[in-house]
Enzyme design. Structure first.
Site, PDB file in Angstrom:
ATOM      1  N   ASP A  54       5.208  -3.902   2.808  1.00  0.00           N
ATOM      2  CA  ASP A  54       3.845  -4.441   3.094  1.00  0.00           C
ATOM      3  C   ASP A  54       3.969  -5.812   2.737  1.00  0.00           C
ATOM      4  OD1 ASP A  54       2.059  -2.669   3.453  1.00  0.00           O
ATOM      5  OD2 ASP A  54       1.840  -1.768   1.528  1.00  0.00           O
ATOM      6  N   LYS A  97       1.752   7.740   8.901  1.00  0.00           N
ATOM      7  CA  LYS A  97       2.946   7.110   8.459  1.00  0.00           C
ATOM      8  C   LYS A  97       4.122   7.928   8.289  1.00  0.00           C
ATOM      9  CE  LYS A  97       0.387   3.335   6.129  1.00  0.00           C
ATOM     10  NZ  LYS A  97      -0.157   2.721   4.923  1.00  0.00           N
ATOM     11  N   GLN A 105       0.149   3.108  -1.208  1.00  0.00           N
ATOM     12  CA  GLN A 105      -1.149   3.118  -0.486  1.00  0.00           C
ATOM     13  C   GLN A 105      -2.402   2.456  -1.467  1.00  0.00           C
ATOM     14  OE1 GLN A 105      -1.548   3.715   2.825  1.00  0.00           O
ATOM     15  NE2 GLN A 105      -3.589   3.284   3.008  1.00  0.00           N
TER      16      GLN A 105
HETATM   17  N1  GUN Z   1      -4.693   0.019   2.614  1.00  0.00           N
HETATM   18  C1  GUN Z   1      -5.138  -0.400   3.691  1.00  0.00           C
HETATM   19  N2  GUN Z   1      -4.470  -1.186   4.570  1.00  0.00           N
HETATM   20  C2  GUN Z   1      -3.273  -0.948   3.954  1.00  0.00           C
HETATM   21  C3  GUN Z   1      -2.055  -1.686   4.221  1.00  0.00           C
HETATM   22  O1  GUN Z   1      -1.668  -2.209   4.913  1.00  0.00           O
HETATM   23  N3  GUN Z   1      -1.088  -1.361   3.265  1.00  0.00           N
HETATM   24  C4  GUN Z   1      -1.299  -0.321   2.223  1.00  0.00           C
HETATM   25  N4  GUN Z   1      -0.315  -0.237   1.133  1.00  0.00           N
HETATM   26  N5  GUN Z   1      -2.558  -0.069   1.733  1.00  0.00           N
HETATM   27  C5  GUN Z   1      -3.334  -0.423   2.636  1.00  0.00           C
END
Ligand code: GUN
Length: 296
Positions: free
Chosen positions: A121, A54, A98
């Site tokens: 998100d 990311k 995350q």
């Molecule tokens: N963990 C797995 N997929 C995601 C996601 O789309 N966003 C976040 N914040 N954590 C994750």
């Protein structure tokens, strides 16, 4: 018939290029640089890989990346204090915490502490409510990526029968809302659904997000359907580790009109949509027009 392979990797690349060119214009015309803060608590190896990717892709498209790695013993109050700081920071337009978080931290409390305008998100309860009531929301990245792939393959989705297999807050439920907004007739099924096979066989569009390796086979697919496979399952087969989706690709590809592979399908779209959401959040915060084609 052999299905068209929907190339999510290539599509994600076009989304990232689009984001990068709009970021360059924002900087040139308004002196604004979108910024994304990513917070990782603990040392889950898979999460570390995601977070690294990311950060890398954020910088590559010209945005500012702020990365926070906290120990897995970090108290909840400390994480909430960091979120307050990021909420107040004008250089930060998007915040992502995350998941999963360590067990001593209440994930809902943390997600709902994020300023909804910076919630790239789309997990904050007000964004969930806005999406569910058809209002302007921040939309979760994976379902947004699936929608972009579906729209690019199909054009309009009006009137199609869509079955979402999986009911998670991250994928299944928001995916169903998005398909409903695009005028599909939507069914949400899951691992406990009775007659799952016949439910799937009625679908023009199947979105598989149930987390069961290759549970959906070609025998379940309506001829000519479009199949979007969100599953990422690590399995061992013939002594070799491999990555498979929730759909048995080879058999489904013999029946479907189009299908996403795993890897190289939905996966790359998730981070591309995170970048798109960060740009959208930045534009909204400055009352500038939203990036057309990059939102739901
Ligand atoms: N963990 C797995 N997929 C995601 C996601 O789309 N966003 C976040 N914040 N954590 C994750």
């Amino acid at each position: 018939m052999v299905a068209t392979k929907i190339d999510g990797k290539a599509f994600a690349e076009t989304v990232r290029r689009d984001v990068a060119s709009r970021v360059a214009s924002l900087q040139a015309d308004h002196g604004i640089t979108p910024g994304l803060a990513v917070v990782l608590v603990g040392e889950d190896p898979a999460s570390e890989v995601y977070v690294r990717n990311k950060g890398k892709q954020t910088r590559e498209c010209g945005m500012a990346s702020f990365e926070y790695k906290l120990a897995d013993t970090t108290p909840e109050v400390e994480l909430l204090a960091l979120i307050d700081t990021l909420n107040a920071d004008p250089a930060v337009h998007g915040i992502l915490v995350q998941l999963p978080l360590p067990g001593h931290i209440n994930s809902d409390k943390v997600l709902n502490a994020i300023d909804p305008a910076k919630d790239v998100d789309g997990f904050h309860i007000s964004n969930v409510g806005l999406l569910g009531t058809g209002q302007k929301a921040m939309v979760p990245c994976t379902p947004l990526g699936c929608l972009m792939l579906l729209r690019s393959h199909h054009g309009k989705l009006d009137g199609l029968n869509a079955v979402v297999v999986g009911r998670s807050n991250i994928v299944g439920k928001p995916m169903a809302q998005l398909l409903l907004r695009d005028n599909c007739t939507v069914t949400i099924a899951h691992s406990r659904s009775r007659e799952l096979e016949s439910i799937v066989r009625a679908a023009d569009i199947v979105v598989a997000a149930v987390g069961r390796p290759e549970i959906i086979t070609g025998a379940w697919i309506k001829p000519g359907a479009t199949v979007i496979d969100v599953g990422i399952n690590r399995i061992e087969s013939d002594g070799r580790k491999k990555l498979v989706g929730d759909v048995h690709y080879e058999s489904a590809a013999e029946v479907a009109d189009a299908i996403t592979p795993v890897p190289g399908g939905v996966g790359p779209m998730t981070i591309a949509c995170l970048l798109a959401n960060t740009l959208t959040a930045c534009c909204r915060s400055h009352n500038l027009p939203e990036p057309a084609g990059l939102t739901a």
